[in-house]
Design a protein around this motif. Structure first.
Motif, PDB file in Angstrom:
ATOM      1  N   GLU A  74      40.799  42.215  19.722  1.00 60.32           N
ATOM      2  CA  GLU A  74      41.094  43.445  18.975  1.00 60.32           C
ATOM      3  C   GLU A  74      40.299  44.618  19.536  1.00 60.32           C
ATOM      4  N   LYS A  75      39.036  44.362  19.911  1.00 64.29           N
ATOM      5  CA  LYS A  75      38.195  45.430  20.462  1.00 64.29           C
ATOM      6  C   LYS A  75      38.519  45.685  21.929  1.00 64.29           C
ATOM      7  N   TYR A  76      38.872  44.618  22.668  1.00 61.90           N
ATOM      8  CA  TYR A  76      39.280  44.807  24.059  1.00 61.90           C
ATOM      9  C   TYR A  76      40.503  45.728  24.118  1.00 61.90           C
ATOM     10  N   GLU A  77      41.392  45.581  23.152  1.00 60.33           N
ATOM     11  CA  GLU A  77      42.596  46.419  23.131  1.00 60.33           C
ATOM     12  C   GLU A  77      42.246  47.891  22.924  1.00 60.33           C
ATOM     13  N   VAL A  78      41.219  48.152  22.131  1.00 56.74           N
ATOM     14  CA  VAL A  78      40.755  49.533  21.943  1.00 56.74           C
ATOM     15  C   VAL A  78      40.215  50.086  23.261  1.00 56.74           C
ATOM     16  N   VAL A  79      39.428  49.281  23.961  1.00 57.47           N
ATOM     17  CA  VAL A  79      38.886  49.713  25.249  1.00 57.47           C
ATOM     18  C   VAL A  79      40.014  49.985  26.243  1.00 57.47           C
ATOM     19  N   LEU A  80      41.028  49.120  26.244  1.00 56.86           N
ATOM     20  CA  LEU A  80      42.180  49.343  27.115  1.00 56.86           C
ATOM     21  C   LEU A  80      42.830  50.688  26.807  1.00 56.86           C
ATOM     22  N   GLY A  81      42.983  51.005  25.535  1.00 53.62           N
ATOM     23  CA  GLY A  81      43.580  52.277  25.156  1.00 53.62           C
ATOM     24  C   GLY A  81      42.798  53.462  25.705  1.00 53.62           C
ATOM     25  N   MET A 125      42.360  33.006  25.061  1.00 48.69           N
ATOM     26  CA  MET A 125      42.789  34.036  24.122  1.00 48.69           C
ATOM     27  C   MET A 125      43.964  34.800  24.708  1.00 48.69           C
ATOM     28  N   GLN A 126      45.034  34.851  23.950  1.00 47.14           N
ATOM     29  CA  GLN A 126      46.277  35.454  24.414  1.00 47.14           C
ATOM     30  C   GLN A 126      46.079  36.897  24.837  1.00 47.14           C
ATOM     31  N   LYS A 127      46.641  37.243  25.984  1.00 44.74           N
ATOM     32  CA  LYS A 127      46.648  38.591  26.568  1.00 44.74           C
ATOM     33  C   LYS A 127      45.292  39.038  27.117  1.00 44.74           C
ATOM     34  N   LYS A 128      44.290  38.160  27.108  1.00 44.10           N
ATOM     35  CA  LYS A 128      42.994  38.581  27.653  1.00 44.10           C
ATOM     36  C   LYS A 128      43.118  38.935  29.137  1.00 44.10           C
ATOM     37  N   GLY A 129      43.799  38.075  29.915  1.00 41.44           N
ATOM     38  CA  GLY A 129      43.950  38.339  31.342  1.00 41.44           C
ATOM     39  C   GLY A 129      44.674  39.644  31.609  1.00 41.44           C
ATOM     40  N   GLN A 130      45.692  39.902  30.812  1.00 48.37           N
ATOM     41  CA  GLN A 130      46.453  41.144  30.956  1.00 48.37           C
ATOM     42  C   GLN A 130      45.569  42.357  30.695  1.00 48.37           C
ATOM     43  N   MET A 131      44.786  42.299  29.614  1.00 48.58           N
ATOM     44  CA  MET A 131      43.949  43.445  29.264  1.00 48.58           C
ATOM     45  C   MET A 131      42.827  43.652  30.279  1.00 48.58           C
ATOM     46  N   CYS A 132      42.147  42.565  30.680  1.00 46.93           N
ATOM     47  CA  CYS A 132      41.026  42.715  31.603  1.00 46.93           C
ATOM     48  C   CYS A 132      41.474  43.156  32.987  1.00 46.93           C
ATOM     49  N   SER A 133      42.651  42.707  33.419  1.00 47.81           N
ATOM     50  CA  SER A 133      43.146  43.141  34.731  1.00 47.81           C
ATOM     51  C   SER A 133      43.485  44.630  34.720  1.00 47.81           C
ATOM     52  N   ILE A 183      46.873  37.101  50.534  1.00 50.34           N
ATOM     53  CA  ILE A 183      48.261  37.420  50.852  1.00 50.34           C
ATOM     54  C   ILE A 183      48.417  37.864  52.313  1.00 50.34           C
ATOM     55  N   ASP A 184      47.317  38.259  52.940  1.00 48.72           N
ATOM     56  CA  ASP A 184      47.278  38.491  54.386  1.00 48.72           C
ATOM     57  C   ASP A 184      45.812  38.463  54.788  1.00 48.72           C
ATOM     58  N   ASP A 185      45.526  38.836  56.022  1.00 47.51           N
ATOM     59  CA  ASP A 185      44.147  38.733  56.500  1.00 47.51           C
ATOM     60  C   ASP A 185      43.192  39.704  55.819  1.00 47.51           C
ATOM     61  N   ASP A 186      43.698  40.754  55.225  1.00 46.61           N
ATOM     62  CA  ASP A 186      42.827  41.810  54.699  1.00 46.61           C
ATOM     63  C   ASP A 186      42.910  42.012  53.195  1.00 46.61           C
ATOM     64  N   SER A 187      43.830  41.335  52.509  1.00 49.90           N
ATOM     65  CA  SER A 187      43.960  41.573  51.075  1.00 49.90           C
ATOM     66  C   SER A 187      44.246  40.285  50.314  1.00 49.90           C
ATOM     67  N   VAL A 188      43.934  40.328  49.030  1.00 50.24           N
ATOM     68  CA  VAL A 188      44.089  39.169  48.151  1.00 50.24           C
ATOM     69  C   VAL A 188      44.764  39.604  46.852  1.00 50.24           C
ATOM     70  N   ILE A 189      45.259  38.621  46.124  1.00 47.79           N
ATOM     71  CA  ILE A 189      45.728  38.833  44.763  1.00 47.79           C
ATOM     72  C   ILE A 189      44.765  38.127  43.817  1.00 47.79           C
ATOM     73  N   LEU A 190      44.223  38.872  42.867  1.00 53.90           N
ATOM     74  CA  LEU A 190      43.404  38.311  41.804  1.00 53.90           C
ATOM     75  C   LEU A 190      44.278  38.157  40.570  1.00 53.90           C
ATOM     76  N   THR A 191      44.401  36.945  40.067  1.00 55.47           N
ATOM     77  CA  THR A 191      45.121  36.683  38.823  1.00 55.47           C
ATOM     78  C   THR A 191      44.096  36.451  37.720  1.00 55.47           C
ATOM     79  N   PHE A 192      44.148  37.277  36.695  1.00 50.33           N
ATOM     80  CA  PHE A 192      43.201  37.193  35.582  1.00 50.33           C
ATOM     81  C   PHE A 192      43.744  36.228  34.533  1.00 50.33           C
ATOM     82  N   LYS A 193      42.959  35.217  34.216  1.00 50.95           N
ATOM     83  CA  LYS A 193      43.373  34.196  33.261  1.00 50.95           C
ATOM     84  C   LYS A 193      43.032  34.631  31.826  1.00 50.95           C
ATOM     85  N   ASP A 194      43.580  33.915  30.866  1.00 54.66           N
ATOM     86  CA  ASP A 194      43.311  34.214  29.460  1.00 54.66           C
ATOM     87  C   ASP A 194      42.046  33.517  28.951  1.00 54.66           C
ATOM     88  N   ASP A 195      41.303  32.893  29.856  1.00 51.04           N
ATOM     89  CA  ASP A 195      40.078  32.184  29.473  1.00 51.04           C
ATOM     90  C   ASP A 195      38.940  33.161  29.185  1.00 51.04           C
TER      91      ASP A 195
END
Length: 235
Positions: free
Chosen positions: A221-228, A42-50, A18-30
């Motif tokens: 299901e377990k990733y969601e617990v870790v997110l919590g 897997m639905q919402k994986k990218g959201q949870m891992c990010s 996005i500029d010379d010093d920073s980036v955007i990482l988009t986490f996929k659902d793969d």
């Protein structure tokens, strides 16, 4: 503005400058295993891992560890420092598990006498071969001094995360880190910290990607617990 735009797409993330010093990482659902041989979406994986990565890296930042994390961009993006990544996976092991057991024997979950750091070369084609410091020097990947700095950072980061999860009655068995250098050449923890990159257990239950590797059910299901658990870290 120089250096703006698409940089790289991997198995689970897209990186855009996005500029010379920073980036955007988009986490996929793969989700993948076996060097990409096994692959699902897997639905919402990218959201949870990010979000897990954001909170855990922010936690490490507050403890004096230098990470890529700048801010979380919901639902599945992170603004991060732009790094020149080192092509290594840096694994910190507290217990025997996974490839360690396959190589050296022992029982899954057996304690190691002290934390062990392993380097593997990032290559799906070569199946991430183990490397020692001499390999890193001879092949021109990093010099000995840089390798020692990475080991020090990895051990400290793993210790801090182990202590955090112990507060919530989880055991961190091992964790994989990736590192890069910033524009000034400083070593910086990058990539991701999530159930994709660690072994996390509680009372005999698995809360990490081993669920997917071993076909033990829906890992989300377990990733969601870790997110919590990680949401106890305020951003």
């Amino acid at each position: 503005m120089g250096g703006v735009g698409f940089l790289y797409e991997g198995k689970t993330k897209i990186v855009e400058a996005i500029d010379d010093d920073s980036v955007i990482l988009t986490f996929k659902d793969d989700i993948t295993a076996g060097d990409g041989a096994k692959h699902d979406v897997m639905q919402k994986k990218g959201q949870m891992c990010s979000e897990i990565t954001s909170r855990l890296m922010h936690y490490l930042n507050t403890k004096g560890v230098y990470t890529m994390f700048m801010n979380y961009v919901p639902p599945n993006k992170i603004r991060a420092r732009k790094l020149k990544m080192i092509p290594l996976e840096v694994i910190v092991r507290f217990k025997k598990a996974g490839s360690f057991v396959r190589r050296y024997g022992g029982q899954e979950g057996e304690d190691l006498q002290s934390p062990l750091v392993e380097f593997t070369y990032k290559s799906d084609v070569m199946h991430d071969p183990l490397m020692c410091i001499e390999h890193l020097e001879v092949l021109g990947i990093v010099d000995r001094n840089t390798a020692l700095k990475v080991i020090e950072s990895a051990k400290e980061s793993a210790k801090l995360l182990k202590e955090f999860f112990e507060i919530h009655n989880f055991e961190l068995w091992d964790i994989k880190f990736e590192y890069g250098t910033d524009s000034e050449g400083n070593i910086c923890l990058g990539d991701e910290i999530s159930p994709d990159t660690m072994r996390l257990r509680k009372a005999g239950e698995i809360f990490d990607k081993d669920i997917y590797r071993r076909d033990l059910g829906n890992p989300m299901e377990k990733y969601e617990v870790v997110l919590g658990v990680c949401q106890s870290i305020l951003l």
